[in-house]
Design a protein around this motif. Structure first.
Motif, PDB file in Angstrom:
ATOM      1  N   PHE A 269       0.992  -1.325  -0.033  1.00 41.11           N
ATOM      2  CA  PHE A 269      -0.140  -0.195  -0.159  1.00 41.11           C
ATOM      3  C   PHE A 269       0.905   1.350  -0.013  1.00 41.11           C
ATOM      4  O   PHE A 269       1.788   1.542   0.816  1.00 41.11           O
ATOM      5  N   ARG A 273      -0.995   7.488  -1.006  1.00 39.69           N
ATOM      6  CA  ARG A 273      -2.547   7.430  -0.749  1.00 39.69           C
ATOM      7  C   ARG A 273      -3.025   8.094   0.732  1.00 39.69           C
ATOM      8  O   ARG A 273      -4.113   8.198   0.755  1.00 39.69           O
ATOM      9  N   LEU A 338      -8.859   5.652  -1.774  1.00 40.79           N
ATOM     10  CA  LEU A 338      -8.889   4.507  -2.175  1.00 40.79           C
ATOM     11  C   LEU A 338      -9.653   4.625  -3.389  1.00 40.79           C
ATOM     12  O   LEU A 338     -10.534   3.743  -4.012  1.00 40.79           O
ATOM     13  N   TYR A 341     -10.026   1.592  -5.802  1.00 37.55           N
ATOM     14  CA  TYR A 341     -10.206   0.529  -4.968  1.00 37.55           C
ATOM     15  C   TYR A 341     -11.783  -0.161  -4.804  1.00 37.55           C
ATOM     16  O   TYR A 341     -12.461   0.606  -5.259  1.00 37.55           O
ATOM     17  N   GLU A 342     -11.845  -1.328  -4.623  1.00 40.86           N
ATOM     18  CA  GLU A 342     -13.080  -1.941  -4.510  1.00 40.86           C
ATOM     19  C   GLU A 342     -13.144  -2.823  -3.560  1.00 40.86           C
ATOM     20  O   GLU A 342     -12.163  -3.261  -2.732  1.00 40.86           O
ATOM     21  N   GLN A 343     -14.420  -3.486  -2.999  1.00 42.48           N
ATOM     22  CA  GLN A 343     -14.608  -4.261  -1.952  1.00 42.48           C
ATOM     23  C   GLN A 343     -15.599  -5.345  -2.239  1.00 42.48           C
ATOM     24  O   GLN A 343     -16.428  -5.210  -3.096  1.00 42.48           O
ATOM     25  N   GLY A 377      -9.602  -4.053  -1.618  1.00 39.55           N
ATOM     26  CA  GLY A 377      -8.243  -4.022  -2.436  1.00 39.55           C
ATOM     27  C   GLY A 377      -8.374  -3.033  -3.713  1.00 39.55           C
ATOM     28  O   GLY A 377      -9.330  -2.692  -4.182  1.00 39.55           O
ATOM     29  N   PRO A 378      -7.236  -3.315  -4.462  1.00 35.43           N
ATOM     30  CA  PRO A 378      -7.462  -2.629  -5.815  1.00 35.43           C
ATOM     31  C   PRO A 378      -8.267  -3.363  -6.717  1.00 35.43           C
ATOM     32  O   PRO A 378      -8.467  -4.675  -6.751  1.00 35.43           O
ATOM     33  N   GLU A 379      -8.964  -2.610  -7.579  1.00 34.79           N
ATOM     34  CA  GLU A 379     -10.191  -3.198  -8.286  1.00 34.79           C
ATOM     35  C   GLU A 379      -9.477  -4.203  -9.294  1.00 34.79           C
ATOM     36  O   GLU A 379      -9.989  -5.334  -9.426  1.00 34.79           O
ATOM     37  N   CYS A 420      -4.549  -6.503  -1.006  1.00 35.20           N
ATOM     38  CA  CYS A 420      -5.919  -6.666  -0.156  1.00 35.20           C
ATOM     39  C   CYS A 420      -5.772  -6.998   1.144  1.00 35.20           C
ATOM     40  O   CYS A 420      -4.784  -7.343   1.647  1.00 35.20           O
TER      41      CYS A 420
END
Length: 435
Positions: A269, A273, A338, A341-343, A377-379, A420
């Motif tokens: 990470f 950011r 973020l 980023y997705e979850q 985490g990253p998409e 992630c």
């Protein structure tokens, strides 16, 4: 014939005088004569007394006695016009000549007192001679001089005061000056009530025009002030300490960055950011500690609390020992970007829940069939992440005493998704039995 007889008689007389005067050149005769003369003189003196011409004893101490009622008022004599007197006595000269000042006293008595409200109260008391020693008692007290003594009386009071800092010195904006620390926090002042009650505050005072560029210690006299700011200068006041040491810690000032950090955070990470508000603070610290200092690392953000809707945190600004936060900024706002980023919610199968570090005397069986977790985490990684890529590990370290059915925390890890992390805290049920 008569002439011859007169000549012989005169000759004999001169010879007799010569013999007597010659005795005084004889050491033995002189010694015996001196002893006899001294005994005769002592005998004559012992038969006389000092009735007609009293014997004077000088430097006799004056003792001011307070009555029980005066003592109940907590009265004290703070000053007197004389401390000693001359006492005249009569009696056998051999006895009175041996008297010492400590064998006698001149006594004054204070029975009742009506105190002044503005200061010491003055009383004039009669003096009475008295015997102190019983060893020499065969004599008569005749008189005392002076016949009176003046005393100044008040109630005794003791009060404790906090010591204030009254230290001034030259300053340089490149340095930070801590509030002086005093070797004592308070002082007890005692004396006449009328004097002690005037005191409003006590200050440790020191002044220099020198600019301080390093830590210094000063010896500071204590000064009492009344409510009008005037010095209370009273010779009857007694301080438990008359001065204190004041230490002024002087440290270089520096503006330093605040560096964000995290726990349960992916190693990949990027720190870019993070954004911090404020970005810098002003600190003071020992010069050698500032030389290689890159910044102050903030208390870490726990990434188990970070998801797409929770990216702003208020974290504590903690400084190393000996550092001073001049900005008085003790919390900083950390914002985590973020973007991209997705979850995703995933279900960990029972086969992906493992146990490690169980004691040799333990058997551990996980009874949870599955575990639902939220991965962030990253998409690019989240889109490919499947349940089979998520693992939960039950670490039994420190759980040697666990037994029966227990609920214990697990750590979530991801396969082929180094960027992630798991949002939230997770536990599983397990049965622990002894082997």
């Amino acid at each position: 014939m008569r002439r011859l007889l007169r000549k012989k008689s005169a000759g004999n007389s001169r010879k007799s005088k010569l013999k007597i005067s010659g005795l005084f050149y004889n050491n033995k005769f002189v010694m015996i004569f001196s002893v006899v003369a001294a005994l005769v003189l002592w005998f004559i003196m012992s038969l006389t007394n000092t009735t007609e011409r009293p014997w004077e004893v000088n430097d006799v101490p004056i003792d001011v006695v307070l009555s029980s009622s005066a003592q109940e008022q907590n009265l004290k004599v703070f000053d007197q016009s004389a401390n000693t007197a001359t006492v005249s006595v009569s009696g056998n000269s051999v006895i009175v000549s041996r008297l010492q000042p400590t064998d006698l006293k001149a006594e004054a008595r204070l029975d009742t007192a009506k105190l002044s409200s503005t200061g010491l109260t003055e009383y004039t008391l009669s003096l009475t001679p008295a015997k102190v020693s019983n060893e020499l008692s065969d004599y008569t007290l005749v008189s005392v001089n002076p016949r009176e003594v003046t005393v100044w009386v008040d109630a005794y009071q003791e009060t404790s005061y906090p010591i204030e800092d009254g230290i001034s010195y030259g300053h340089d904006d490149k340095y930070f000056y801590n509030t002086p620390t005093l070797s004592a926090e308070s002082v007890t002042i005692s004396g006449p009530k009328s004097s002690v009650s005037k005191i409003e505050r006590v200050v440790a005072e020191y002044s220099t025009e020198d600019v301080l560029t390093s830590t210094q210690m000063f010896a500071c006299p204590l000064v009492a002030y009344d409510k009008n700011g005037e010095k209370v200068d009273d010779k009857y006041l007694e301080f438990s300490t008359k001065q204190v040491d004041a230490t002024v810690v002087v440290s270089p000032r520096s503006e330093v960055k605040l560096i964000p950090s995290g726990i349960n955070m992916p190693a990949s990470f990027s720190n870019t950011r993070f954004s911090v508000d404020p970005e810098t603070i002003m600190i003071a610290a020992p010069e050698d500690a500032l030389k290689n200092l890159e910044g102050i690392t903030l208390d870490p953000v726990d990434f188990s609390e970070v998801n797409l809707s929770n990216t702003k945190f208020s974290v504590k600004v903690s400084l190393p020992q000996g550092f001073k936060n001049i900005s008085n900024t003790f919390l900083a706002d950390v914002d985590i970007d973020l973007t991209d980023y997705e979850q995703k919610s995933l279900e960990i199968p029972a086969g992906n829940i493992t146990v490690k570090n169980a004691a040799s005397t333990q058997s551990v069986k996980v009874t949870s069939d599955q575990l639902q977790v939220l991965a962030v985490g990253p998409e690019s990684q989240i889109s490919k992440l499947a349940s089979s890529d998520v693992y939960a590990t039950l670490d039994m370290s420190g759980q040697e005493k666990a037994s029966g059915t227990v609920e214990l925390p697990v750590t979530i890890t991801f396969k082929n998704a180094s960027g992630c992390w798991a949002y939230g805290k997770y536990t599983v049920n397990a049965t622990v039995t002894k082997n």
